[in-house]
Motif scaffolding. Sequence first.
Motif, mmCIF file in Angstrom:
data_model
loop_
_atom_site.group_PDB
_atom_site.id
_atom_site.type_symbol
_atom_site.label_atom_id
_atom_site.label_comp_id
_atom_site.label_asym_id
_atom_site.label_seq_id
_atom_site.Cartn_x
_atom_site.Cartn_y
_atom_site.Cartn_z
ATOM 1 N N ASP A 53 0.798 -1.219 0.000
ATOM 2 C CA ASP A 53 0.000 0.000 0.000
ATOM 3 C C ASP A 53 0.838 1.279 0.000
ATOM 4 O O ASP A 53 0.323 2.352 -0.270
ATOM 5 N N ASP A 54 2.113 1.166 0.259
ATOM 6 C CA ASP A 54 3.016 2.324 0.201
ATOM 7 C C ASP A 54 3.495 2.460 -1.243
ATOM 8 O O ASP A 54 4.311 1.666 -1.721
ATOM 9 N N ALA A 55 2.976 3.475 -1.937
ATOM 10 C CA ALA A 55 3.271 3.639 -3.365
ATOM 11 C C ALA A 55 4.764 3.803 -3.639
ATOM 12 O O ALA A 55 5.279 3.283 -4.633
ATOM 13 N N GLY A 56 5.475 4.504 -2.766
ATOM 14 C CA GLY A 56 6.912 4.703 -2.959
ATOM 15 C C GLY A 56 7.681 3.403 -2.873
ATOM 16 O O GLY A 56 8.539 3.120 -3.730
ATOM 17 N N LEU A 57 7.392 2.597 -1.868
ATOM 18 C CA LEU A 57 8.068 1.310 -1.715
ATOM 19 C C LEU A 57 7.709 0.372 -2.860
ATOM 20 O O LEU A 57 8.571 -0.317 -3.410
ATOM 21 N N ALA A 58 6.442 0.374 -3.250
ATOM 22 C CA ALA A 58 6.008 -0.471 -4.363
ATOM 23 C C ALA A 58 6.749 -0.095 -5.641
ATOM 24 O O ALA A 58 7.176 -0.972 -6.402
ATOM 25 N N GLU A 59 6.945 1.190 -5.871
ATOM 26 C CA GLU A 59 7.642 1.649 -7.066
ATOM 27 C C GLU A 59 9.105 1.212 -7.056
ATOM 28 O O GLU A 59 9.645 0.761 -8.076
ATOM 29 N N VAL A 60 9.759 1.337 -5.915
ATOM 30 C CA VAL A 60 11.166 0.914 -5.799
ATOM 31 C C VAL A 60 11.293 -0.587 -6.070
ATOM 32 O O VAL A 60 12.172 -1.028 -6.813
ATOM 33 N N LEU A 61 10.403 -1.375 -5.467
ATOM 34 C CA LEU A 61 10.433 -2.821 -5.691
ATOM 35 C C LEU A 61 10.172 -3.157 -7.157
ATOM 36 O O LEU A 61 10.859 -4.002 -7.736
ATOM 37 N N ASP A 62 9.185 -2.498 -7.746
ATOM 38 C CA ASP A 62 8.851 -2.716 -9.154
ATOM 39 C C ASP A 62 10.044 -2.404 -10.052
ATOM 40 O O ASP A 62 10.432 -3.221 -10.897
ATOM 41 N N GLU A 121 -1.887 -16.176 -13.135
ATOM 42 C CA GLU A 121 -0.937 -17.025 -12.422
ATOM 43 C C GLU A 121 0.341 -16.246 -12.159
ATOM 44 O O GLU A 121 0.829 -15.535 -13.037
ATOM 45 N N TYR A 122 0.866 -16.381 -10.964
ATOM 46 C CA TYR A 122 2.115 -15.732 -10.577
ATOM 47 C C TYR A 122 3.077 -16.787 -10.054
ATOM 48 O O TYR A 122 2.656 -17.766 -9.438
ATOM 49 N N ASP A 123 4.362 -16.560 -10.303
ATOM 50 C CA ASP A 123 5.386 -17.439 -9.750
ATOM 51 C C ASP A 123 5.685 -17.074 -8.304
ATOM 52 O O ASP A 123 6.115 -17.924 -7.516
ATOM 53 N N LEU A 124 5.466 -15.806 -7.969
ATOM 54 C CA LEU A 124 5.746 -15.322 -6.625
ATOM 55 C C LEU A 124 4.797 -14.181 -6.288
ATOM 56 O O LEU A 124 4.556 -13.305 -7.119
ATOM 57 N N VAL A 125 4.255 -14.210 -5.061
ATOM 58 C CA VAL A 125 3.467 -13.084 -4.552
ATOM 59 C C VAL A 125 4.249 -12.525 -3.373
ATOM 60 O O VAL A 125 4.495 -13.224 -2.388
ATOM 61 N N LEU A 126 4.658 -11.271 -3.512
ATOM 62 C CA LEU A 126 5.378 -10.579 -2.449
ATOM 63 C C LEU A 126 4.363 -9.732 -1.708
ATOM 64 O O LEU A 126 3.904 -8.703 -2.198
ATOM 65 N N LEU A 127 3.979 -10.195 -0.516
ATOM 66 C CA LEU A 127 2.953 -9.547 0.285
ATOM 67 C C LEU A 127 3.627 -8.872 1.468
ATOM 68 O O LEU A 127 4.218 -9.527 2.319
ATOM 69 N N VAL A 128 3.554 -7.549 1.501
ATOM 70 C CA VAL A 128 4.174 -6.785 2.579
ATOM 71 C C VAL A 128 3.128 -6.606 3.677
ATOM 72 O O VAL A 128 2.071 -6.031 3.448
ATOM 73 N N VAL A 129 3.431 -7.118 4.864
ATOM 74 C CA VAL A 129 2.508 -7.041 5.997
ATOM 75 C C VAL A 129 3.200 -6.293 7.121
ATOM 76 O O VAL A 129 4.330 -6.599 7.483
ATOM 77 N N ARG A 130 2.488 -5.327 7.660
ATOM 78 C CA ARG A 130 3.023 -4.549 8.786
ATOM 79 C C ARG A 130 2.103 -4.725 9.984
ATOM 80 O O ARG A 130 0.886 -4.751 9.843
ATOM 81 N N GLN A 131 2.686 -4.788 11.141
ATOM 82 C CA GLN A 131 1.893 -4.797 12.369
ATOM 83 C C GLN A 131 2.136 -3.475 13.085
ATOM 84 O O GLN A 131 3.272 -3.134 13.380
ATOM 85 N N ASP A 132 1.075 -2.737 13.309
ATOM 86 C CA ASP A 132 1.211 -1.434 13.970
ATOM 87 C C ASP A 132 0.952 -1.541 15.438
ATOM 88 O O ASP A 132 0.283 -2.321 15.948
#
Length: 55
Positions: free
Chosen positions: A8-17, A44-55
């Motif tokens: 959900d963090d657009a900046g981090l998603a862009e860097v990873l992309d 179909e995806y070979d990998l799902v990178l799911l970023v989970v944060r606990q606040d």
Amino acid sequence: MKILIVEDDAGLAEVLDQTLSKHHYQVEVAADGQAGWELVELFEYDLVLLVVRQD
């Protein structure tokens, strides 16, 4: 390799992309879990990178 990034963090998603794309991976980004789930149901995806944060 086809990768789905769920972040959900657009900046981090862009860097990873950009970083993974430079290494010739096919990358799609979902902005939240619901959007990610919908993409997983459609494609179909070979990998799902799911970023989970606990606040």
